[in-house]
Motif scaffolding. Structure first.
Motif, mmCIF file in Angstrom:
data_model
loop_
_atom_site.group_PDB
_atom_site.id
_atom_site.type_symbol
_atom_site.label_atom_id
_atom_site.label_comp_id
_atom_site.label_asym_id
_atom_site.label_seq_id
_atom_site.Cartn_x
_atom_site.Cartn_y
_atom_site.Cartn_z
ATOM 1 N N SER A 126 10.317 13.228 0.198
ATOM 2 C CA SER A 126 9.578 12.337 -0.691
ATOM 3 C C SER A 126 8.070 12.538 -0.569
ATOM 4 O O SER A 126 7.542 12.741 0.520
ATOM 5 N N THR A 127 7.392 12.455 -1.696
ATOM 6 C CA THR A 127 5.930 12.537 -1.725
ATOM 7 C C THR A 127 5.294 11.163 -1.940
ATOM 8 O O THR A 127 4.078 11.065 -2.072
ATOM 9 N N VAL A 128 6.095 10.110 -1.980
ATOM 10 C CA VAL A 128 5.598 8.762 -2.235
ATOM 11 C C VAL A 128 5.153 8.129 -0.920
ATOM 12 O O VAL A 128 5.824 8.254 0.107
ATOM 13 N N ARG A 129 4.011 7.451 -0.952
ATOM 14 C CA ARG A 129 3.490 6.784 0.247
ATOM 15 C C ARG A 129 4.431 5.677 0.695
ATOM 16 O O ARG A 129 5.107 5.057 -0.114
ATOM 17 N N THR A 130 4.460 5.420 1.971
ATOM 18 C CA THR A 130 5.341 4.386 2.521
ATOM 19 C C THR A 130 4.529 3.166 2.941
ATOM 20 O O THR A 130 3.309 3.178 2.943
ATOM 21 N N GLY A 131 5.242 2.119 3.359
ATOM 22 C CA GLY A 131 4.605 0.896 3.826
ATOM 23 C C GLY A 131 4.335 -0.076 2.701
ATOM 24 O O GLY A 131 4.817 0.080 1.585
ATOM 25 N N LEU A 132 3.540 -1.099 2.996
ATOM 26 C CA LEU A 132 3.147 -2.077 1.986
ATOM 27 C C LEU A 132 2.043 -1.491 1.122
ATOM 28 O O LEU A 132 1.068 -0.962 1.635
ATOM 29 N N LEU A 133 2.214 -1.578 -0.172
ATOM 30 C CA LEU A 133 1.213 -1.085 -1.104
ATOM 31 C C LEU A 133 0.768 -2.216 -2.012
ATOM 32 O O LEU A 133 1.583 -2.991 -2.495
ATOM 33 N N VAL A 134 -0.532 -2.309 -2.248
ATOM 34 C CA VAL A 134 -1.085 -3.283 -3.184
ATOM 35 C C VAL A 134 -1.588 -2.496 -4.383
ATOM 36 O O VAL A 134 -2.341 -1.537 -4.235
ATOM 37 N N SER A 135 -1.150 -2.868 -5.568
ATOM 38 C CA SER A 135 -1.506 -2.137 -6.788
ATOM 39 C C SER A 135 -1.900 -3.114 -7.884
ATOM 40 O O SER A 135 -1.388 -4.231 -7.936
ATOM 41 N N PRO A 136 -2.766 -2.692 -8.807
ATOM 42 C CA PRO A 136 -3.069 -3.533 -9.964
ATOM 43 C C PRO A 136 -1.883 -3.516 -10.927
ATOM 44 O O PRO A 136 -1.061 -2.609 -10.906
ATOM 45 N N ASP A 137 -1.810 -4.534 -11.761
ATOM 46 C CA ASP A 137 -0.755 -4.605 -12.768
ATOM 47 C C ASP A 137 -1.330 -5.264 -14.010
ATOM 48 O O ASP A 137 -2.181 -6.144 -13.925
ATOM 49 N N ALA A 138 -0.877 -4.829 -15.151
ATOM 50 C CA ALA A 138 -1.255 -5.432 -16.428
ATOM 51 C C ALA A 138 0.011 -5.654 -17.231
ATOM 52 O O ALA A 138 1.030 -5.008 -17.001
ATOM 53 N N GLN A 139 -0.055 -6.586 -18.151
ATOM 54 C CA GLN A 139 1.103 -6.920 -18.967
ATOM 55 C C GLN A 139 0.652 -7.101 -20.405
ATOM 56 O O GLN A 139 -0.352 -7.753 -20.667
ATOM 57 N N LEU A 140 1.389 -6.493 -21.329
ATOM 58 C CA LEU A 140 1.133 -6.661 -22.745
ATOM 59 C C LEU A 140 2.482 -6.787 -23.428
ATOM 60 O O LEU A 140 3.350 -5.926 -23.229
#
Length: 147
Positions: A126-140
């Motif tokens: 896997s190339t995806v980072r592990t652990g807790l991740l905080v990301s922005p989110d938008a909704q439309l």
């Protein structure tokens, strides 16, 4: 002594109309791009949203009777395709603040917020980072409202 409430005093209470809302939207709460349903009365609603990359369930609090400003809190699962052909699953907690504008049976909603994810599984390369991740989110989203 009996206390009698005048009929006019009862009519002054805020109406708690119930509604069913069907939505097509983009954002983590809708599995990146998917469908959702919401049922609520007054300023509180429960929702379920999902799409090809995940699903969430949660609550929405509105400034008005199912419209105006809202705060949405959801939890669910998010799937992110990985380069070696595997999928990475995350548990997510999502918070969005936004606004829903309504014209008769149609409504448009927009919100911004963030999500916290925790990786559940991935492939050995896997190339995806592990652990807790905080990301922005938008909704439309675009909704049909059934009163």
């Amino acid at each position: 002594m009996h206390l009698v409430v005048a009929p006019g005093a009862q009519a002054d209470e805020e109406r708690r109309d119930c509604r069913l809302v069907l939505t097509i939207a983009g954002g983590a709460q809708y599995g990146i791009l998917g469908l959702g349903g919401e049922y609520g009365c007054g300023r509180l609603a429960g929702y379920l949203g999902g799409g090809p990359f995940g699903a969430t369930v949660g609550l929405r609090l509105f400034s008005g009777n199912g419209e105006g400003g809202f705060l949405s809190l959801g939890s669910g699962v998010l799937l992110i395709p990985d380069d070696p052909g595997t999928n990475v699953y995350y548990v997510l907690l999502d918070v969005i603040g936004g606004v829903r504008l309504r014209w008769n049976a149609l409504a448009v909603q927009f919100g911004i917020g963030g999500l916290v994810t925790r990786q559940l599984s991935s492939g050995p390369r896997s190339t995806v980072r592990t652990g807790l991740l905080v990301s922005p989110d938008a909704q439309l989203g675009l909704s049909i409202v059934f009163d």
